[in-house]
Motif scaffolding. Structure first.
Motif, PDB file in Angstrom:
ATOM      1  N   ARG A   9     -79.108 -37.094  34.217  1.00  0.00           N
ATOM      2  CA  ARG A   9     -77.777 -37.137  33.740  1.00  0.00           C
ATOM      3  C   ARG A   9     -76.845 -37.506  34.836  1.00  0.00           C
ATOM      4  O   ARG A   9     -75.837 -38.207  34.203  1.00  0.00           O
ATOM      5  CB  ARG A   9     -77.361 -35.853  32.828  1.00  0.00           C
ATOM      6  CG  ARG A   9     -78.167 -35.415  31.817  1.00  0.00           C
ATOM      7  CD  ARG A   9     -77.859 -33.962  31.365  1.00  0.00           C
ATOM      8  NE  ARG A   9     -76.482 -33.970  30.944  1.00  0.00           N
ATOM      9  CZ  ARG A   9     -75.953 -34.179  29.643  1.00  0.00           C
ATOM     10  NH1 ARG A   9     -76.858 -34.485  28.746  1.00  0.00           N
ATOM     11  NH2 ARG A   9     -74.947 -34.027  29.249  1.00  0.00           N
ATOM     12  N   THR A  17     -62.819 -39.875  30.156  1.00  0.00           N
ATOM     13  CA  THR A  17     -63.095 -38.701  29.563  1.00  0.00           C
ATOM     14  C   THR A  17     -62.685 -38.701  27.788  1.00  0.00           C
ATOM     15  O   THR A  17     -61.821 -39.608  27.649  1.00  0.00           O
ATOM     16  CB  THR A  17     -62.139 -37.649  30.119  1.00  0.00           C
ATOM     17  OG1 THR A  17     -60.756 -37.652  30.097  1.00  0.00           O
ATOM     18  CG2 THR A  17     -62.403 -37.414  31.682  1.00  0.00           C
ATOM     19  N   LEU A 104     -63.685 -27.182  22.635  1.00  0.00           N
ATOM     20  CA  LEU A 104     -64.751 -27.890  23.287  1.00  0.00           C
ATOM     21  C   LEU A 104     -65.073 -27.651  24.605  1.00  0.00           C
ATOM     22  O   LEU A 104     -66.175 -27.340  25.051  1.00  0.00           O
ATOM     23  CB  LEU A 104     -64.775 -29.469  22.873  1.00  0.00           C
ATOM     24  CG  LEU A 104     -65.947 -30.335  23.157  1.00  0.00           C
ATOM     25  CD1 LEU A 104     -66.963 -30.081  22.160  1.00  0.00           C
ATOM     26  CD2 LEU A 104     -65.554 -31.673  23.140  1.00  0.00           C
ATOM     27  N   GLN A 105     -64.214 -27.330  25.469  1.00  0.00           N
ATOM     28  CA  GLN A 105     -64.203 -26.909  26.618  1.00  0.00           C
ATOM     29  C   GLN A 105     -64.856 -25.602  26.897  1.00  0.00           C
ATOM     30  O   GLN A 105     -65.705 -25.391  27.745  1.00  0.00           O
ATOM     31  CB  GLN A 105     -62.909 -26.996  27.450  1.00  0.00           C
ATOM     32  CG  GLN A 105     -62.313 -28.335  27.645  1.00  0.00           C
ATOM     33  CD  GLN A 105     -60.939 -28.413  28.123  1.00  0.00           C
ATOM     34  OE1 GLN A 105     -60.353 -27.228  28.240  1.00  0.00           O
ATOM     35  NE2 GLN A 105     -60.576 -29.591  28.375  1.00  0.00           N
ATOM     36  N   ILE A 107     -66.730 -24.277  24.516  1.00  0.00           N
ATOM     37  CA  ILE A 107     -68.456 -24.256  24.205  1.00  0.00           C
ATOM     38  C   ILE A 107     -69.119 -25.153  25.263  1.00  0.00           C
ATOM     39  O   ILE A 107     -70.277 -24.615  25.657  1.00  0.00           O
ATOM     40  CB  ILE A 107     -68.424 -25.479  22.796  1.00  0.00           C
ATOM     41  CG1 ILE A 107     -67.622 -24.741  21.851  1.00  0.00           C
ATOM     42  CG2 ILE A 107     -69.872 -25.601  22.320  1.00  0.00           C
ATOM     43  CD1 ILE A 107     -67.536 -25.310  20.464  1.00  0.00           C
ATOM     44  N   THR A 108     -68.658 -26.038  26.041  1.00  0.00           N
ATOM     45  CA  THR A 108     -69.147 -26.749  27.268  1.00  0.00           C
ATOM     46  C   THR A 108     -69.401 -25.543  28.357  1.00  0.00           C
ATOM     47  O   THR A 108     -70.457 -25.578  29.036  1.00  0.00           O
ATOM     48  CB  THR A 108     -68.334 -27.836  27.682  1.00  0.00           C
ATOM     49  OG1 THR A 108     -68.184 -28.718  26.715  1.00  0.00           O
ATOM     50  CG2 THR A 108     -68.949 -28.563  28.959  1.00  0.00           C
ATOM     51  N   GLY A 109     -68.459 -24.708  28.483  1.00  0.00           N
ATOM     52  CA  GLY A 109     -68.562 -23.804  29.456  1.00  0.00           C
ATOM     53  C   GLY A 109     -69.547 -22.697  29.156  1.00  0.00           C
ATOM     54  O   GLY A 109     -70.429 -22.366  29.992  1.00  0.00           O
ATOM     55  N   ALA A 111     -72.143 -23.544  27.400  1.00  0.00           N
ATOM     56  CA  ALA A 111     -73.449 -24.202  27.377  1.00  0.00           C
ATOM     57  C   ALA A 111     -73.837 -24.169  28.957  1.00  0.00           C
ATOM     58  O   ALA A 111     -75.228 -24.149  29.075  1.00  0.00           O
ATOM     59  CB  ALA A 111     -73.485 -25.612  27.085  1.00  0.00           C
ATOM     60  N   HIS A 112     -73.007 -24.418  29.926  1.00  0.00           N
ATOM     61  CA  HIS A 112     -73.559 -24.239  31.327  1.00  0.00           C
ATOM     62  C   HIS A 112     -73.938 -22.800  31.786  1.00  0.00           C
ATOM     63  O   HIS A 112     -74.723 -22.781  32.536  1.00  0.00           O
ATOM     64  CB  HIS A 112     -72.115 -24.843  32.085  1.00  0.00           C
ATOM     65  CG  HIS A 112     -71.978 -26.398  31.847  1.00  0.00           C
ATOM     66  ND1 HIS A 112     -72.720 -27.226  32.461  1.00  0.00           N
ATOM     67  CD2 HIS A 112     -70.836 -26.854  31.747  1.00  0.00           C
ATOM     68  CE1 HIS A 112     -72.453 -28.232  32.196  1.00  0.00           C
ATOM     69  NE2 HIS A 112     -71.147 -28.272  31.866  1.00  0.00           N
ATOM     70  N   SER A 136     -68.999 -23.690  17.085  1.00  0.00           N
ATOM     71  CA  SER A 136     -69.012 -22.303  17.800  1.00  0.00           C
ATOM     72  C   SER A 136     -69.842 -21.206  17.551  1.00  0.00           C
ATOM     73  O   SER A 136     -70.711 -20.633  18.117  1.00  0.00           O
ATOM     74  CB  SER A 136     -67.636 -21.836  18.150  1.00  0.00           C
ATOM     75  OG  SER A 136     -67.663 -20.682  18.827  1.00  0.00           O
TER      76      SER A 136
END
Length: 383
Positions: A9, A17, A104-105, A107-109, A111-112, A136
């Motif tokens: 990736r 962005t 979305l941030q 959700i991204t956090g 996911a990480h 979510s």
């Protein structure tokens, strides 16, 4: 898979962005709307009559602007307005995009964090229902299922290691004792114990392999009769039932199903073994029935009910967990009633492989009722 799909990736080309792209989109829309408004006004002004404006008194000089002067002033003012609109659009678009993309941030956090192994974290996004809250909630549900699956896999690996280590440890102990005092050993009894321990290890290994195969390879399904598979299972456990003093009563009505005859027979054998071994010490009973499901047309079922101690719904809910025996994780002291704790887990896997359902219900007077519900012939998974 092509070469591009194999790239990590981090090698993806860098782009703007999503927040910047949204900001530019908002700004472009605002500027375009301003340009269109200015163009409409400008075109409208072109149709104003272009005659000189004079005073009714010839002695006074008129200072009224001409149409061209008005158009020039309009264009100049419109340019300033568009520049201001661009600046405001960029700033406002940046703030609005940040507010819109904030979930979305989160959700991204999450996911990480999940990628690093922290499956217990939940987003729990609040606010009115929209696309982000739906995403979510779906992500939280996925994390919960992954956590349960991961924890079950860890328990399974730990329990499997323990169960496989036990016969090896027993064998090693017996061999050490025999080596320390060869002359004082009853070799016939020692060999019999070694054979029994070795057989138990083989049974556990075979059960684990069967459970693994059911979880990875879908079985071949064909029209079969669940009653015939159950009858074969009853024949296989007849001697064990007699040895344990358990009376087995069977009412086998035709139950045409879509399934694998070998797996269905194994499931019936496991259910019968469970009913026989976890029964009353004396005078126990087992009732076996097959036939169409009266409450769900198009489906068939196998029901095995046995007498025994009273069970709680909480305890019954854990019986399909691998290596959980009737006494928890403690093996029975009676070899005739001893199992490896994988019987109901295999039946549950067989039910899943056949798009069926396994229901365990404690009997009010004691014992357990197990129902294996399967699609009938031509019923399909969705029936």
């Amino acid at each position: 898979m092509n070469e591009r799909d194999d790239r990590p990736r981090t090698e993806r080309p860098r782009r703007l962005t999503a927040r910047m792209r949204l900001t530019l989109s908002y700004t472009l829309f605002a500027v375009t709307a301003g340009l269109l408004s200015l163009a409409v006004v400008y075109v409208g002004m072109r149709y104003i009559p272009n005659y000189p404006l004079t005073s009714s008194n010839p002695r006074y000089r008129s200072d009224a602007p001409s149409r061209q002067e008005i158009l020039d002033s309009l264009l100049r003012a419109g340019g300033y307005a568009l520049a201001l609109l661009t600046a405001v659009g960029m700033a406002g678009g940046w703030l609005i995009a940040g507010r819109v993309l904030r979930p979305l941030q989160d959700i991204t956090g999450a996911a990480h964090r999940a990628a690093s192994g922290a499956l217990e974290h939940r987003i729990a996004l609040t606010g009115p229902r929209d696309e982000f809250t739906d995403l979510s909630d779906a992500f939280d549900e996925m994390l919960a299922r992954l956590q349960r699956s991961f924890e079950a896999q860890q328990r399974f690996a730990a329990n499997a290691s323990h169960e496989l280590r036990t016969p090896l440890a027993i064998t090693n102990t017996m061999l050490q004792v025999a080596a320390a005092d060869p002359a004082g050993q009853d070799w016939g009894k020692l060999v019999a114990r070694l054979q029994d321990t070795n057989r138990r290890g083989i049974e556990i290994s075979d059960a684990l392999l069967q459970l693994a195969d059911l979880g990875h390879a879908p079985p071949d399904l064909a029209p079969t009769d669940l009653a015939a598979a159950t009858e074969q299972a009853l024949t296989a456990v007849r001697d064990e039932a007699a040895a344990l003093g358990v009376t087995v009563t069977a009412d086998l009505r035709p139950a045409p199903a879509t399934g694998n005859p070998v797996l269905l027979r194994q499931a019936a054998v496991n259910l019968l073994h469970n009913a026989l071994r976890h029964n009353l010490p004396g005078g126990g009973q087992v009732t076996v029935t097959t036939g169409p499901d009266p409450r769900r047309p198009g489906r068939v079922r196998l029901t095995v009910a046995n007498t025994g101690p009273r069970l709680t719904p909480e305890a019954v809910a854990t019986f399909t967990e691998p290596f959980l025996r009737g006494r928890g994780r403690t093996a029975e002291t009676d070899p005739a009633r001893r199992g490896h704790g994988l019987g109901l887990a295999i039946v549950a896997a067989v039910a899943d492989a056949h798009h069926g359902e396994l229901h365990l219900t404690p009997e009010p007077a004691g014992g357990l009722r197990v129902t294996l519900d399967l699609p009938g012939t031509g019923g399909g998974p969705g029936v």
